[in-house]
Design an enzyme around this catalytic site. Structure first.
Site, PDB file in Angstrom:
ATOM      1  N   HIS A 364      47.031  24.154  50.296  1.00 15.68           N
ATOM      2  CA  HIS A 364      47.699  23.567  49.144  1.00 15.68           C
ATOM      3  C   HIS A 364      48.252  22.183  49.408  1.00 15.68           C
ATOM      4  O   HIS A 364      48.290  21.345  48.517  1.00 15.68           O
ATOM      5  CB  HIS A 364      48.733  24.536  48.607  1.00 15.68           C
ATOM      6  CG  HIS A 364      48.050  25.658  47.919  1.00 15.68           C
ATOM      7  ND1 HIS A 364      47.697  26.813  48.560  1.00 15.68           N
ATOM      8  CD2 HIS A 364      47.549  25.744  46.667  1.00 15.68           C
ATOM      9  CE1 HIS A 364      47.040  27.586  47.717  1.00 15.68           C
ATOM     10  NE2 HIS A 364      46.939  26.965  46.560  1.00 15.68           N
ATOM     11  N   GLU A 605      39.686  34.192  39.992  1.00  9.47           N
ATOM     12  CA  GLU A 605      39.656  33.679  41.362  1.00  9.47           C
ATOM     13  C   GLU A 605      39.440  34.755  42.419  1.00  9.47           C
ATOM     14  O   GLU A 605      39.441  34.475  43.607  1.00  9.47           O
ATOM     15  CB  GLU A 605      40.886  32.818  41.683  1.00  9.47           C
ATOM     16  CG  GLU A 605      42.214  33.306  41.182  1.00  9.47           C
ATOM     17  CD  GLU A 605      43.343  32.312  41.436  1.00  9.47           C
ATOM     18  OE1 GLU A 605      43.129  31.237  42.008  1.00  9.47           O
ATOM     19  OE2 GLU A 605      44.473  32.642  41.052  1.00  9.47           O
ATOM     20  N   ASP A 629      40.062  29.635  45.414  1.00 14.21           N
ATOM     21  CA  ASP A 629      40.221  31.002  45.894  1.00 14.21           C
ATOM     22  C   ASP A 629      38.944  31.796  45.732  1.00 14.21           C
ATOM     23  O   ASP A 629      38.601  32.609  46.588  1.00 14.21           O
ATOM     24  CB  ASP A 629      41.387  31.690  45.171  1.00 14.21           C
ATOM     25  CG  ASP A 629      42.708  31.344  45.826  1.00 14.21           C
ATOM     26  OD1 ASP A 629      42.770  31.379  47.063  1.00 14.21           O
ATOM     27  OD2 ASP A 629      43.666  31.000  45.110  1.00 14.21           O
TER      28      ASP A 629
END
Ligand code: PEP
Ligand code: MG
Length: 765
Positions: A364, A605, A629
């Site tokens: 992230h 995801e 993801d």
């Protein structure tokens, strides 16, 4: 055997530098295998030759002098075959090469094993024996292979340490040495390293030279007095509860704090110009190395005490040390693990690059860096980054490399690349207000992913048509507690207002995995398969309800809010969430707010969701694919782990097939589908997604102008033909090359990562 192995690895691990590590290896292995010769040869990246770096048993004068080409001699053979070679009579082997300097004609049996780290042959570890009748047996071969595999990482690390200080393997000056990680955010930067490190972690303290020695001596002196005071107080408090032998422990501690013991040595290091914290770290590490070598159990036990004392002294120094780091104008932030909070601390406009030891391109923090347009290299695992403080660094976010102490020539090459990138962006500014439409009139909405307010400003400048993903966890991550409803309402209002009347899609809190809140730690064995996203918030409805309430209230009068649910793997999670959202909606209306029911969507995801698209779509207003993801879970590759970064590929045929299926199934029940993973911001990825029929592509603001420029210059039929071609292919690499080639032929070569061109330019000098 295991204990010998462990103790060798431990000793090598605590060596000061590469040469000491290699000397320990040869002497300890010679001893453990009871052999006459043990030597280590390493590949010198400059000359590309194997150099004899350390030996026990051959003439020492040969060290550093004897070298072999990559395909020369038995050493070259071991390296090129990448497997052990075990010979009873080495001199009779056709590849045997004799060096008079080594005196090795006396030795006949030979066992060589390659030293390999991350597929790269670093060198060869060899044992030899005079007696031809002694063939090294299977057990010995296995021992040497194990040792070599364990030591490869340590050797790579020590090599990198030397290289950062500008030294080659042979101790000569080395310039422009590059260190490889994983590309985090594209772009290049030239700046000064600032190492930020977690408090009270002795090993993370960087080395720093200082001018004001008196001040550092005072800092250290105060810490010693404070720790001495602490220990005396504890000893006094416990005096009645402890037996005399236990009380003696405090005596040991206090003696270690005598001026002529450890503190004296720290003072010497400070007087040589090292800052107090760095001097303490160096001395503690020396003690630990020294004690580890001792066979004596009592002394080995003292390592724990030394480390403990070191930590206590450090904690005191860090308490009084000014917390404000000085950031140079061109700061390259370096850390073991960069957090969003660290990014926020650098004054605006001074952050030019990021370097993180942990994480990979889909972590992230890398996504945030891309959103902020800050060139980033992640996963720099074998590099002792705490040596980068104050050094000039080039960050090459295209290639995933950094250069420490670069030459003027190299800087000039990179400066030119920076200028070209700037010019490219300026050229794209004109597209801002033009529609995102193909030449044959097919429209696809281009949205942005946001987290910070700065993203919003950039997005508006780049002509985004709305927010496809607002990562609400970002404002949660930069606080020290959960933000209150009112605080959340203010963050959300800013985002909604900035884009009204265009849609703003807010994702409910998606923590877990690699997104940690310091004030709500989740400690799990497999965090990406654990308590993440909707699983956390449904278990904590008080967090979910407050968040949804803040979103709804913030939308009053604007009515452009959309809510999106992350990590959905079961229909029941959607139903429960919808139930809570409806409840809040009615309550907020009853409180007198004039709001509309927002559109609600689900993120696709996890693979389970791919097979339930119709069932999901029936319950909500839209779907949005989280390809970051989805790729991780389809390919079983941790998006955060640099070791497997090469296997993480959004162009993998399985990922593309899943994406085709999702778009088809969503449309078959009349629901719109968008994508908000990083693939949408990759010009080639965007072309394929548009061809698959995705209605909207949401990406980081920095990518938007490039994607728009490609979309506006092609026909949808051309994109569909390209998609059909690549769906026939079975390798992610071939697919990527095929898409790159198509873009290049269509005139977009300058949008492809110029990584290879940079590497070639640098190599060509
Ligand atoms: C994704 O998984 O693709 C996504 C957009 O969400 P995040 O990267 O925040 O997990
Ligand atoms: Mg996700």
């Amino acid at each position: 055997m295991l204990s010998t192995l462990r103790s060798i690895v431990q000793e090598v691990n605590s060596a000061r530098d590469l040469q000491e590590a290699l000397d320990i290896i040869v002497s300890r292995v010679q001893d453990a295998m009871n052999t006459e010769v043990c030597s280590v040869y390493l590949v010198d990246p400059d000359s590309n030759r194997y150099i004899l770096m350390a030996t026990e048993g051959l003439y020492k004068k040969a060290v550093g002098r004897v070298s072999l080409g990559q395909s020369e001699g038995l050493i070259g053979l071991v390296g090129s075959r990448e497997e052990p070679i075990n010979l009873e009579d080495a001199p009779s082997h056709p590849r045997y090469r004799y060096f008079p300097e080594t005196g090795e004609e006396r030795f006949r049996s030979f066992l060589g094993v390659p030293i390999i780290h991350h597929r790269r042959v670093l060198g060869v570890l060899v044992v030899q024996q005079r007696d031809a009748s002694r063939r090294f047996d299977e057990g010995e071969e296995a021992f040497l292979v194990t040792i070599s595999a364990q030591l490869a990482g340590v050797i790579a690390h020590s090599e990198a340490t030397g290289a950062i200080s500008g030294l080659s393997l042979t101790g000569k000056e080395a310039r422009d040495v590059s260190f490889s990680g994983v590309p985090g955010a594209p772009g290049v930067a030239i700046g000064t390293g600032v190492v930020v490190f977690p408090p009270a972690d002795l090993d993370a303290v960087p080395d720093k030279q200082v001018d004001d020695i008196t001040a550092e001596l005072a800092v250290f002196g105060d810490a010693v007095s404070a720790v001495r005071g602490d220990i005396e107080r504890v000893a006094e408090r416990l005096a009645t509860q402890l037996r005399p032998e236990e009380q003696a422990l405090f005596e040991v501690y206090l003696r270690m704090l005598d001026d002529n013991a450890m503190p004296g040595e720290v003072v010497t290091h400070i007087k040589q110009g090292q800052w107090a914290q760095g001097a303490l770290k160096q001395v503690v590490q020396q003690y630990v190395r020294h004690f580890e070598k001792m066979g004596d159990h009592y002394l080995r036990e003292r390592i724990v005490d030394i480390r403990d004392l070191g930590r206590r002294l450090l904690a005191h120094m860090q308490e009084v040390a000014p917390k404000d780091v000085e950031y140079p104008d061109q700061t390259v932030l370096v850390s073991d693990e960069i957090t969003p909070a660290m990014l926020g601390e650098v004054p605006r406009g001074q952050l030019v690059g990021l370097v993180s030891v942990r994480g990979s391109s889909n972590s992230h923090v890398a996504i945030l860096a891309r959103a902020m347009g800050v060139p980033t290299v992640m996963g720099l695992v074998d590099v002792p980054v705490n040596q980068l403080d104050g050094r000039e660094i080039i960050v090459d976010g295209f290639d995933g490399q950094i250069y420490a102490s670069p030459s003027a020539d190299l800087k000039a090459v990179y400066k030119e690349i920076c200028d070209e990138e700037d010019a490219l962006f300026r050229g794209l500014e004109a597209l801002r207000d033009l529609p995102s439409e193909t030449l044959d009139g097919h429209r696809v909405s281009l949205l942005v992913n946001t987290g910070l307010m700065t993203d919003v400003v950039r997005s508006l400048n780049h002509g985004a048509e709305g927010i496809g993903l607002y990562r609400t966890e970002v404002p949660f991550m930069i606080k020290e507690r959960f933000p209150s409803e009112q605080e959340q309402r203010e963050y959300y209002r800013e985002q909604l207002e900035a884009f009204a009347p265009n849609p703003v899609t807010m994702r409910t809190l998606d923590i877990g995995g690699d997104k940690a809140l310091t004030y709500f730690p989740i400690d799990e064995e497999n965090p990406f398969l654990g308590w993440r996203g909707i699983r956390v918030t449904l278990d904590h409805p008080e967090i979910f309800l407050v968040q949804v309430r803040a979103m709804l209230k913030a939308s009053e009068g604007l009515n452009n809010l959309q809510i999106m649910l992350p990590m959905i793997s079961n229909i029941s999670e959607v139903e429960e969430s919808l139930h809570l959202i409806y409840r809040v909606y009615h309550e907020v209306r009853e409180e007198g707010y004039d709001i509309h029911m927002p559109r609600v969507g689900v993120m696709v995801e996890v693979p389970a969701a791919v097979y339930q698209i119709r069932e999901l779509a029936d319950r909500v207003d839209f779907l949005s694919v989280g390809s970051n993801d989805l790729t991780q879970y389809l390919l079983a590759v941790d998006r955060n782990n640099p070791r497997v970064a090469q296997l993480y590929h959004s162009y993998h045929p399985a990922v593309l097939q899943a994406l085709v299926r999702i778009a088809h199934d969503a449309h078959s029940v009349g629901k719109p589908v968008s994508i908000c993973g990083e693939l949408a911001g990759d010009p080639g990825g965007a072309v394929l997604l548009m061809a698959m029929g995705y209605d909207a592509l949401s990406m980081n603001a920095a990518s938007l102008p490039k994607v728009k420029s490609v979309i506006r210059s092609i026909n949808r039929e051309w994109a569909k033909a390209l998609l059909n071609d690549v769906l026939m292919l079975d390798s992610p690499h071939v697919i990527k090359s095929c898409v790159d080639l198509a873009l290049k032929n269509a005139g977009f070569g300058r949008y492809l990562r110029p990584g290879r061109t940079i590497a070639e330019t640098v190599a060509a000098g």
